[in-house]
Design a protein around this motif. Structure first.
Motif, PDB file in Angstrom:
ATOM      1  N   ASN A   1      45.584  67.985   3.966  1.00 17.30           N
ATOM      2  CA  ASN A   1      46.588  68.690   3.172  1.00 17.30           C
ATOM      3  C   ASN A   1      46.540  70.188   3.424  1.00 17.30           C
ATOM      4  O   ASN A   1      47.575  70.858   3.417  1.00 17.30           O
ATOM      5  CB  ASN A   1      46.403  68.395   1.685  1.00 17.30           C
ATOM      6  CG  ASN A   1      46.887  67.016   1.308  1.00 17.30           C
ATOM      7  OD1 ASN A   1      47.585  66.367   2.064  1.00 17.30           O
ATOM      8  ND2 ASN A   1      46.511  66.564   0.140  1.00 17.30           N
ATOM      9  N   SER A   2      45.360  70.740   3.638  1.00 18.60           N
ATOM     10  CA  SER A   2      45.239  72.162   3.936  1.00 18.60           C
ATOM     11  C   SER A   2      45.883  72.492   5.279  1.00 18.60           C
ATOM     12  O   SER A   2      46.538  73.525   5.422  1.00 18.60           O
ATOM     13  CB  SER A   2      43.776  72.585   3.951  1.00 18.60           C
ATOM     14  OG  SER A   2      43.210  72.425   2.683  1.00 18.60           O
ATOM     15  N   ILE A   3      45.703  71.622   6.260  1.00 19.33           N
ATOM     16  CA  ILE A   3      46.334  71.835   7.561  1.00 19.33           C
ATOM     17  C   ILE A   3      47.846  71.774   7.435  1.00 19.33           C
ATOM     18  O   ILE A   3      48.566  72.609   8.002  1.00 19.33           O
ATOM     19  CB  ILE A   3      45.800  70.816   8.588  1.00 19.33           C
ATOM     20  CG1 ILE A   3      44.331  71.108   8.888  1.00 19.33           C
ATOM     21  CG2 ILE A   3      46.627  70.831   9.868  1.00 19.33           C
ATOM     22  CD1 ILE A   3      43.641  70.039   9.695  1.00 19.33           C
ATOM     23  N   ILE A   4      48.336  70.819   6.674  1.00 15.02           N
ATOM     24  CA  ILE A   4      49.781  70.711   6.455  1.00 15.02           C
ATOM     25  C   ILE A   4      50.295  71.944   5.711  1.00 15.02           C
ATOM     26  O   ILE A   4      51.363  72.480   6.029  1.00 15.02           O
ATOM     27  CB  ILE A   4      50.123  69.414   5.701  1.00 15.02           C
ATOM     28  CG1 ILE A   4      49.857  68.214   6.600  1.00 15.02           C
ATOM     29  CG2 ILE A   4      51.567  69.410   5.219  1.00 15.02           C
ATOM     30  CD1 ILE A   4      49.930  66.876   5.912  1.00 15.02           C
ATOM     31  N   GLY A   5      49.536  72.437   4.736  1.00 12.63           N
ATOM     32  CA  GLY A   5      49.920  73.659   4.013  1.00 12.63           C
ATOM     33  C   GLY A   5      49.979  74.860   4.931  1.00 12.63           C
ATOM     34  O   GLY A   5      50.891  75.687   4.833  1.00 12.63           O
ATOM     35  N   ALA A   6      49.025  74.969   5.858  1.00 11.35           N
ATOM     36  CA  ALA A   6      49.035  76.071   6.815  1.00 11.35           C
ATOM     37  C   ALA A   6      50.246  75.976   7.740  1.00 11.35           C
ATOM     38  O   ALA A   6      50.861  76.999   8.074  1.00 11.35           O
ATOM     39  CB  ALA A   6      47.750  76.076   7.622  1.00 11.35           C
ATOM     40  N   ILE A   7      50.604  74.767   8.134  1.00 10.13           N
ATOM     41  CA  ILE A   7      51.789  74.583   8.986  1.00 10.13           C
ATOM     42  C   ILE A   7      53.054  74.979   8.236  1.00 10.13           C
ATOM     43  O   ILE A   7      53.946  75.623   8.805  1.00 10.13           O
ATOM     44  CB  ILE A   7      51.853  73.128   9.505  1.00 10.13           C
ATOM     45  CG1 ILE A   7      50.710  72.876  10.484  1.00 10.13           C
ATOM     46  CG2 ILE A   7      53.195  72.826  10.150  1.00 10.13           C
ATOM     47  CD1 ILE A   7      50.535  71.429  10.885  1.00 10.13           C
ATOM     48  N   ILE A   8      53.148  74.627   6.962  1.00  4.21           N
ATOM     49  CA  ILE A   8      54.313  75.016   6.157  1.00  4.21           C
ATOM     50  C   ILE A   8      54.386  76.539   6.035  1.00  4.21           C
ATOM     51  O   ILE A   8      55.465  77.130   6.191  1.00  4.21           O
ATOM     52  CB  ILE A   8      54.262  74.348   4.767  1.00  4.21           C
ATOM     53  CG1 ILE A   8      54.495  72.844   4.883  1.00  4.21           C
ATOM     54  CG2 ILE A   8      55.297  74.961   3.830  1.00  4.21           C
ATOM     55  CD1 ILE A   8      54.261  72.081   3.608  1.00  4.21           C
TER      56      ILE A   8
END
Length: 81
Positions: free
Chosen positions: A34-41
């Motif tokens: 989820n943190s990786i997805i948040g960084a991508i967003i």
């Protein structure tokens, strides 16, 4: 007969122990993804010229809270935090 019951109890106990050990790893894995997805967003938002510095904490907030977390980060950036 007692040996069969003992083996069955041992198997059940090992299954329960395995689930208890695997649970923290599952939570940690979900937090990381989820943190990786948040960084991508946040990176995608930065493509529009917002200029948010992506840190681990901001990626974590965006990953845990999703869209409301991204909105919170945008509001905090607009207020100068």
């Amino acid at each position: 007969m007692d040996i069969i019951a003992g083996v069955a109890v041992a198997i059940v106990l090992f299954c329960i122990l395995g689930k208890l050990i695997a649970l923290p790893f599952h939570i940690l894995w979900k937090l990381i993804t989820n943190s990786i997805i948040g960084a991508i967003i946040l990176w995608g938002i930065n493509l529009f010229g917002v200029g948010i510095k992506i840190t681990f904490l901001k990626a974590l907030v965006a990953g845990i809270f999703g869209i409301p977390g991204v909105v919170l980060i945008l509001i905090a950036h607009a207020l100068g935090y």
